[in-house]
Design an enzyme around this catalytic site. Structure first.
Site, PDB file in Angstrom:
ATOM      1  N   PHE A 145       0.873  -1.177   0.000  1.00  0.00           N
ATOM      2  CA  PHE A 145       0.000   0.000   0.000  1.00  0.00           C
ATOM      3  C   PHE A 145       0.904   1.219   0.000  1.00  0.00           C
ATOM      4  CE2 PHE A 145      -2.418   3.115   2.614  1.00  0.00           C
ATOM      5  CZ  PHE A 145      -3.709   2.999   2.146  1.00  0.00           C
TER       6      PHE A 145
ATOM      7  N   LEU B  98       1.380   4.699   0.119  1.00  0.00           N
ATOM      8  CA  LEU B  98       0.840   6.017   0.450  1.00  0.00           C
ATOM      9  C   LEU B  98       1.930   6.948   0.971  1.00  0.00           C
ATOM     10  CD1 LEU B  98      -1.585   7.939   0.895  1.00  0.00           C
ATOM     11  CD2 LEU B  98      -1.863   6.886   3.151  1.00  0.00           C
ATOM     12  N   THR B  99       2.646   6.497   2.003  1.00  0.00           N
ATOM     13  CA  THR B  99       3.607   7.357   2.689  1.00  0.00           C
ATOM     14  C   THR B  99       4.793   7.708   1.804  1.00  0.00           C
ATOM     15  OG1 THR B  99       2.997   6.368   4.808  1.00  0.00           O
ATOM     16  CG2 THR B  99       5.089   7.539   4.718  1.00  0.00           C
TER      17      THR B  99
ATOM     18  N   GLY C 143       4.207  11.997   5.595  1.00  0.00           N
ATOM     19  CA  GLY C 143       3.710  10.853   6.348  1.00  0.00           C
ATOM     20  C   GLY C 143       2.305  11.132   6.819  1.00  0.00           C
TER      21      GLY C 143
ATOM     22  N   ILE D  77       7.133   1.024   3.257  1.00  0.00           N
ATOM     23  CA  ILE D  77       6.018   0.246   2.703  1.00  0.00           C
ATOM     24  C   ILE D  77       6.144  -1.223   3.091  1.00  0.00           C
ATOM     25  CG2 ILE D  77       4.690  -0.279   0.645  1.00  0.00           C
ATOM     26  CD1 ILE D  77       4.881   2.728   1.444  1.00  0.00           C
ATOM     27  N   THR D  78       5.157  -1.733   3.812  1.00  0.00           N
ATOM     28  CA  THR D  78       5.150  -3.109   4.309  1.00  0.00           C
ATOM     29  C   THR D  78       4.769  -4.089   3.207  1.00  0.00           C
ATOM     30  OG1 THR D  78       4.475  -2.261   6.478  1.00  0.00           O
ATOM     31  CG2 THR D  78       4.192  -4.621   6.102  1.00  0.00           C
TER      32      THR D  78
ATOM     33  N   ILE E 122       9.165  -5.635  34.902  1.00  0.00           N
ATOM     34  CA  ILE E 122       8.887  -6.802  35.745  1.00  0.00           C
ATOM     35  C   ILE E 122       9.917  -7.891  35.510  1.00  0.00           C
ATOM     36  CG2 ILE E 122       7.255  -8.719  36.083  1.00  0.00           C
ATOM     37  CD1 ILE E 122       5.008  -6.606  35.589  1.00  0.00           C
TER      38      ILE E 122
ATOM     39  N   GLU F 119      -0.033   3.784  10.333  1.00  0.00           N
ATOM     40  CA  GLU F 119      -1.455   3.946   9.986  1.00  0.00           C
ATOM     41  C   GLU F 119      -2.093   5.099  10.751  1.00  0.00           C
ATOM     42  OE1 GLU F 119      -4.027   0.888   8.857  1.00  0.00           O
ATOM     43  OE2 GLU F 119      -2.477  -0.635   8.707  1.00  0.00           O
TER      44      GLU F 119
END
Length: 382
Positions: free
Chosen positions: A123, A125-126, A131, A157-158, A340, A366
């Protein structure tokens, strides 16, 4: 609200939980350390039908709903975010632009392999200079002899550079509108297209077993019929895709928050200090109680958003709330879980260390937390 999962969704949840615990958990640390994409795990998810959960049966999917996808993402997110984001992006960002806005021919050609997990889509876009300000798109696409000629670049982009990546859908400026603003359209670019270059993988803080690249387009030509949806509607289309995707990210983040609770409870029973299990000390009990409270609130938020989406109601505000709450919960819980675990929490072999490294991007990808607050405020009339 969805206070109780349906029998079908509960069965899916149990199936994905079993896969995550028995197959993902034992293997993912090695992939993470090597920064290697887990092709075999992705193939198994494809065989399980996870990529096709919300895809209609006529295109090879399971014919389910978006809630089913979110249920699966929460269970995967409990164990590992790299695997979970591969599924989330593969569906929300790879499949949905085509499923929601593509032509019949595009759906027939691309969706079956995507739904089967045999292919992944990206996808685009960026961009490096845009961004959160996605309207600042600089990538251009001009028409020439029946083609779109694309020039520009995309960042972060992933699923864009794996050996099974089939395409990337990109936003590009195709003209100027009457009001002088940019006309932005969405165009599908198949992998291997001349002029489409995938840069080497980024060196990332987290999500090290997921695939992320910068993309470059230099006189990259694709047929005019690769336009996805209506010309000039690409920006609006992608905003609606992001609304849906934020619910999915919220489910993933809720899973990560729950995973930190699970690991902390287990460790609090096992770890001895000053002659007793650390879980007997109120300081640890209070930390874990707050972690669980954040997780439950995050789960209720994504359920609320998903229910409104399923009912065909406006859900932009609810999706933003879910994304904001759940990403904060994941980051806060990861920090507390690492505390912890003490020194062991700083070792990559432990899941809480991966969650600590992974969770920060949930507050960025996103739509940043600041963008979510902006969207919420706008829906309140501010």
């Amino acid at each position: 609200m969805i206070m109780q999962l349906s029998e079908e969704h509960e069965a899916l949840r149990a199936t994905v939980e079993d896969f995550a615990q028995k197959e993902v958990a034992p293997a993912i640390a090695d992939f993470y350390i090597r920064e290697e994409f887990p092709y075999d795990l992705v193939a198994t998810m494809g065989e399980m039908g996870l990529f096709g959960l919300p895809v209609p049966e006529e295109y090879g999917g399971m014919g389910g709903d978006y809630v089913a996808l979110c249920v699966a993402l929460e269970e995967l997110g409990r164990v590992d975010q790299s695997v979970a984001i591969t599924l989330e992006a593969g569906v929300s960002l790879g499949i949905m632009p085509i499923q929601r806005f593509g032509s019949d021919e595009q759906k027939q050609r691309w969706l079956p392999d995507l739904a089967a997990g045999k292919a992944l889509g990206g996808f685009g876009l960026t961009e490096a200079g845009g961004g959160s300000d996605a309207g600042a798109t600089r990538t251009t696409a001009t028409q020439d002899a029946g083609d779109w000629v694309i020039n520009g670049s995309k960042a972060f982009i992933t699923n864009s550079g794996t050996r099974i990546t089939s395409h990337v859908t990109v936003t590009a400026v195709t003209d100027k509108r009457d009001d002088g603003k940019k006309e932005i359209s969405a165009i599908l670019v198949p992998s291997g297209t001349v002029g489409f270059t995938v840069a080497p993988s980024y060196s990332k803080v987290g999500w090290n077993a997921s695939d992320t690249h910068e993309l470059a387009f230099s006189d990259c030509r694709v047929p005019e019929e690769n336009l996805v949806g209506q010309r000039g509607k690409g920006y609006g289309q992608f905003l609606s895709i992001l609304d849906e995707g934020r619910i999915a990210i919220a489910a993933l983040a809720t899973g990560a928050a729950q995973g930190c609770v699970d690991e902390s409870v287990r460790y609090a029973h096992e770890r001895q200090a000053f002659g007793a299990a650390i879980g007997t000390y109120q300081a640890i009990q209070f930390k874990i109680a707050e972690m669980e409270s954040r997780t439950v609130a995050a789960r209720l938020a994504w359920h609320d958003a998903a229910e409104k989406m399923a009912a065909g109601k406006s859900f932009t505000k609810e999706a933003a709330i879910a994304k904001l709450l759940s990403s904060n919960a994941a980051m806060d819980n990861a920090r507390e879980a690492t505390q912890i675990f003490g020194g062991y929490g700083f070792m990559n072999e432990y899941p809480v260390a991966r969650h600590y490294r992974d969770s920060k991007i949930l507050e960025i990808g996103e739509g940043t937390s600041e963008v979510q607050k902006m969207l919420i405020a706008r829906r309140l009339g501010l």
